[in-house]
Design an enzyme around this catalytic site. Structure first.
Site: not given
Ligand code: BGC
Length: 711
Positions: A230, A261-263, A265
């Site tokens: 993030f 990607t992360d959630y 992001s």
């Protein structure tokens, strides 16, 4: 032949895909069986059916994954879905939280736990786990230290590789294997002030020496996917950072898999202030090297338009799509999309007795005996024992954070374990400790007290940073009340992070740190308390004397003004020592060993050669003792300042009663290598110190010289 048909198949499929189909394959959406981010997917089924979703997270079970997979197969191109989930320390059977399991220093055990977690996850319809989390952190205020392996990059790298091997097994198509996902790339464990999601600002040297090694080891071990972090790196969010994802990860490190990607992001780049719209953010992410978008839906909505306007190229999009499709092929999804949707298989695998036994073994090895004055532990199974503290009676807190599909109803709490192991011979009474008077009375009436304090599971993990890492004020009051009874009292601490236990250390004769130990935790805890097994865990993250010391590490660099208690202008605090209360590598067992001097086979080491460093160790006890000997190195003069000590090897040995043994470590150039001034690996001739001991703060040293080429 197989490779040939894979290429032909995938290229033919790609040839039939529109820009929208391609964007769909790069879109990862969440279901509702868990909530792990701020945004939900409103119309998951409709999106799958129309080919707008390539993978799903937060959905598991054979039935639920089958239902969504059927929709995917009914979509225009019928491309199957990948199902991913946060299987962080077990799926149905829960193992100790990763920071705890790391304290076993047992790579085989760690790999076995990952293997068992993979088998349960795969039997529950899953193909992909968002683990290992390999973020190094020196800051226990950050709640996610629970999910990592601690402060040391060398040990962290070994653990990362072991977990990848365990998850992925020999073949991804095997029904007990899952894709590993290394996260969070990169530097996520160093947010300013220990506050989750906060800015990271770091030197390239710290990246290379401390933070990168575990990610790289996981990739070298074959991890197929990487999740972005993030945070920003040098002002550019990781999910839009081309230097990070392409130049470093793909080109320099040779990563062949795909990047998710992360959630949300990608969208969060708008909040970072480096993109004005989702479309701009999507362009930056794709250009940086991201393949799959978790929950921003920015690729889905923007890639067709970006292609149309020639702001990204079809080659870029195709490369990402092919990576994802190739994985679907490798998982066997194009042959049989329902292979992991088998209720009978699931029932046979979940909570299998062998897995529960593994969880018990892991829990036993994860505990760290911090203090044991007068050998108060182990306790005898006799007389009356008062167990005090709500955490003692909580299966949920024994499981820890991120429990995937774990079930607290089948988790063994500390109290249940104590009753099971000692209940037949001793009288076990329990009080929650909410009522101080009752707790005090119970303690006074008992022969021994086991006081269980620490953090509940919500107090650590994601979005659980803390500015204080002490026990709560109620717990402190409870501790005082119990101590007033004068009865011998063992303090058992549960937590997901190193705690500040300076006060407790000054009051309690024995402290056993139990973290959150998973499904079998209470049983293992009782085995240790009553001496059916001896504690062997060693901390992989130091416990500070005061939260004011953090971030801190045993691998500190030498300063120009080394600590000197008597010198005002030396590097120190006015109100606390520099060292940890319980340092990295610390952990007692029942009956400690004596160390003899450390010797080296030769004072000079030739280039490309080796020296052997040895220590004599004696077990003076009338019973066998297991000890983990640690070898640290220091490069005394180098072209860049080197840490005062760095772990480079360890060995676990079991000595028979009265046995003396010489334990040896071979040191080669690989152990002396470090990132030079240009960050390229280098070995420099000169003097080194090798140190051996039972913890990073209890070492005996010897010197040797690494000769130069001409010498
Ligand atoms: C976390 C990741 C996790 C993801 C999916 C994020 O909030 O940072 O570690 O894998 O959610 O649940």
């Amino acid at each position: 032949m197989a490779e040939m048909s894979k290429d032909i198949f995938l290229n033919e499929l790609l040839g039939r895909m529109t820009a929208a189909d391609k964007a769909g394959q790069l879109n990862l959406l969440a279901g509702t069986m868990d909530a792990t981010g701020m945004k939900n997917t409103g119309d998951l089924e409709a999106k799958i059916l129309s080919g707008q979703c390539g993978a799903v997270l937060n959905v598991y079970t054979p039935a639920a994954t089958r239902a969504l997979q059927e929709l995917a197969l009914a979509s225009p191109l019928g491309i199957p879905l990948i199902f991913g989930y946060d299987v962080i320390h077990g799926h149905r059977t829960i193992f100790p939280i990763p920071l705890a399991l790391a304290c076993s220093w047992n790579l085989e055990l760690i790999e076995s736990c990952a293997r068992a977690a993979a088998a349960e996850a795969a039997a529950d319809g899953l193909h992909w786990v968002y683990s290992p989390m390999v973020d190094i952190s020196l800051d226990p205020r950050w709640g996610r230290v629970a999910e990592g392996a601690g402060e040391d990059p060398w040990l962290g790298a070994k653990i990362a590789a072991a977990m990848v091997r365990g998850y992925q097994g020999a073949d991804l198509a095997d029904l007990t294997s899952v894709l590993a996902c290394v996260k969070h790339f990169a530097l996520y464990g160093a947010p300013m002030g220990g506050r989750d999601y906060n800015t990271v600002d770091m030197s390239r040297r710290a990246m290379e020496e401390t933070y990168f090694p575990p990610y790289r080891a996981a990739i070298d071990a074959g991890a197929q996917t990487v999740m972005t972090s993030f945070n920003e790196i040098d002002g550019i969010p990781a999910s839009g950072n081309r230097w990070l994802l392409t130049d470093l990860l793909r080109v320099e490190w040779g990563f062949q898999g795909w990047i998710v990607t992360d959630y949300t992001s990608i969208s969060e780049m708008i909040n970072h202030g480096t993109a004005a719209t989702d479309t701009e953010a999507a362009q930056q992410a794709l250009e940086a090297g991201v393949d799959m978008d978790m929950m921003s839906e920015a690729f889905l909505t923007s890639l067709p338009e970006l292609l149309e306007n020639q702001q990204v190229t079809m080659e870029q999009v195709d490369a990402a799509v092919l990576r994802v499709l190739a994985t679907k092929w490798d998982l066997g999804l194009f042959r049989d999309a329902f292979a992991r949707c088998d209720d009978a298989r699931a029932a046979a695998i979940f909570q299998h007795p062998a897995t529960r036994q593994l969880a018990c073994e892991a829990a036993r090895e994860a505990m760290v005996l911090l203090k044991n004055e007068g050998q108060l532990l182990p306790l005898d199974k006799q007389g009356s024992i008062a167990v005090i503290g709500t955490l003692a009676d909580s299966g949920r807190d024994m499981l820890g954070c991120w429990i995937a599909a774990g079930d607290e109803a089948v988790a063994v709490s500390g109290l249940a374990g104590i009753r099971e192991i000692a209940g037949a011979m001793a009288t076990v009474v329990f009080a929650t400790g909410d009522d101080l008077t009752e707790a005090g009375r119970l303690a006074s009436e008992a022969d021994h007290v086991i006081l269980v304090l620490g953090e509940t599971w919500e107090m650590y993990g994601e979005a659980a940073s803390r500015t204080t890492i002490r026990l709560s004020s109620h717990q402190r009051k409870l501790a005082k009340r119990v101590l007033k009874s004068g009865k011998p009292c063992v303090l058992v601490t549960l937590s997901g992070r190193p705690l500040e236990l300076t006060w407790e250390d000054s009051k309690f004769p024995a402290i056993l740190h139990a973290w959150a130990l998973g499904s079998e935790g209470g049983r293992a805890l009782a085995e240790i308390i009553f001496g059916e097994a001896a504690p062997i865990g060693k901390l992989t993250m130091g416990f500070p004397r005061s939260v004011g010391q953090v971030p801190m590490t045993y691998r500190e660099k030498p300063t120009g003004r080394p600590f000197d208690a008597a010198a005002k202008y030396s590097s120190k605090y006015l109100d606390a020592g520099n060292e940890a209360l319980y340092p990295f590598g610390h952990g007692l067992t029942y009956g400690n060993c004596d160390y003899g001097p450390v010797t080296v086979s030769s004072a000079a080491m030739l280039p490309g050669g080796s020296v052997t460093v040895s220590a004599g160790i004696t077990n003076p006890n009338p019973h066998p003792v297991t000890e983990t000997l640690q070898l640290y190195l220091r490069d005394l003069v180098a072209s860049v300042s080197r840490p005062v000590k760095e772990l480079r090897a360890y060995q676990r040995v079991t000595l028979a009663a009265g046995e003396t043994r010489i334990v040896s470590f071979e040191i080669t150039d690989a152990d002396l290598t470090f990132p030079g001034r240009d960050f390229k690996p280098v070995v420099e001739p000169g003097d080194f110190e090798a140190m051996i001991g039972p913890s990073s703060a209890d070492l005996r040293a010897v010197r040797f010289t690494r000769l130069g080429d001409a010498e």
